[in-house]
Design an enzyme around this catalytic site. Structure first.
Site, PDB file in Angstrom:
ATOM      1  N   CYS A  48       0.852  -1.188   0.000  1.00 49.24           N
ATOM      2  CA  CYS A  48       0.000   0.000   0.000  1.00 49.24           C
ATOM      3  C   CYS A  48       0.893   1.246   0.000  1.00 49.24           C
ATOM      4  O   CYS A  48       1.798   1.366   0.834  1.00 49.24           O
ATOM      5  CB  CYS A  48      -0.884  -0.004   1.248  1.00 49.24           C
ATOM      6  SG  CYS A  48      -1.868   1.501   1.423  1.00 49.24           S
ATOM      7  N   CYS A  51       0.348   3.172   3.557  1.00 48.62           N
ATOM      8  CA  CYS A  51       0.797   2.685   4.874  1.00 48.62           C
ATOM      9  C   CYS A  51       1.821   1.564   4.819  1.00 48.62           C
ATOM     10  O   CYS A  51       2.302   1.121   5.858  1.00 48.62           O
ATOM     11  CB  CYS A  51      -0.408   2.258   5.706  1.00 48.62           C
ATOM     12  SG  CYS A  51      -1.147   0.708   5.156  1.00 48.62           S
ATOM     13  N   CYS A  97      -7.462  -0.794   1.371  1.00 50.45           N
ATOM     14  CA  CYS A  97      -6.442  -1.334   2.272  1.00 50.45           C
ATOM     15  C   CYS A  97      -7.095  -1.445   3.647  1.00 50.45           C
ATOM     16  O   CYS A  97      -7.645  -0.469   4.152  1.00 50.45           O
ATOM     17  CB  CYS A  97      -5.246  -0.384   2.331  1.00 50.45           C
ATOM     18  SG  CYS A  97      -4.068  -0.804   3.635  1.00 50.45           S
ATOM     19  N   CYS A 100      -5.247   1.100   6.421  1.00 53.57           N
ATOM     20  CA  CYS A 100      -5.395   2.573   6.389  1.00 53.57           C
ATOM     21  C   CYS A 100      -6.664   3.025   5.699  1.00 53.57           C
ATOM     22  O   CYS A 100      -6.919   4.219   5.600  1.00 53.57           O
ATOM     23  CB  CYS A 100      -4.167   3.211   5.751  1.00 53.57           C
ATOM     24  SG  CYS A 100      -4.076   3.050   3.953  1.00 53.57           S
ATOM     25  N   CYS A 120      -8.640  -4.950  -9.853  1.00 51.33           N
ATOM     26  CA  CYS A 120      -8.207  -3.912 -10.775  1.00 51.33           C
ATOM     27  C   CYS A 120      -7.732  -2.734  -9.925  1.00 51.33           C
ATOM     28  O   CYS A 120      -8.549  -2.029  -9.323  1.00 51.33           O
ATOM     29  CB  CYS A 120      -9.397  -3.537 -11.657  1.00 51.33           C
ATOM     30  SG  CYS A 120      -8.997  -2.361 -12.938  1.00 51.33           S
TER      31      CYS A 120
HETATM   32 FE    FE Z   1      -2.792   1.126   3.537  1.00 50.20          FE
END
Ligand code: FE
Length: 132
Positions: A48, A51, A97, A100, A120
């Site tokens: 990510c 984070c 995610c 976060c 996607c």
């Molecule tokens: Fe994240």
């Protein structure tokens, strides 16, 4: 005194680029075939961009032809969250995610085996760590 929401917004504005903020925090979408990872075929882990949580393994990446990095499975089932998205007159499933709550992209049911799923994902929402 700023509201909690304002403070969170300020925090992300400091950490993220304008482009990352637009995708991750405002649920934007990058233009297809413009991102840095749709055509990346190296082995490694996609984390990510907000984070640093590991989200996808290159082993599950495939060429979807859409111009966005596409995966058939997240790295672990609890690394991402799905959420119903009814925006723009479409019925879609948003992918976030789980750590976060950053917007990553969407998941569709037209992916390859073994899951038949197609995650996607916006390149901007990811940071690639190549295997050495
Ligand atoms: Fe994240």
């Amino acid at each position: 005194m700023k509201s909690t929401e304002e403070s969170i917004k300020d925090k992300w504005k400091k950490i993220l680029t304008d482009e990352q903020y637009y995708i991750l925090r405002q649920k934007g979408t990058e233009s297809p075939f413009t991102g840095k990872y749709w055509n990346n075929h190296k082995k490694g882990i996609y984390k990510c961009a907000g984070c640093g949580t590991p989200l996808f393994d290159s082993e599950t990446k495939f060429d979807s032809g859409t111009g966005w990095p596409s995966f058939y499975e997240p790295i672990t089932s609890d690394s991402i969250e799905n959420k119903s998205d009814l925006s723009y007159g479409m019925v879609r499933t948003e992918v976030l995610c789980s750590k976060c709550q950053g917007h990553l992209g969407h998941v569709f049911n037209d992916g390859p085996k073994p899951t038949n799923l197609r995650y996607c994902i916006n390149s901007v929402a990811l940071d690639f760590n190549a295997e050495d």
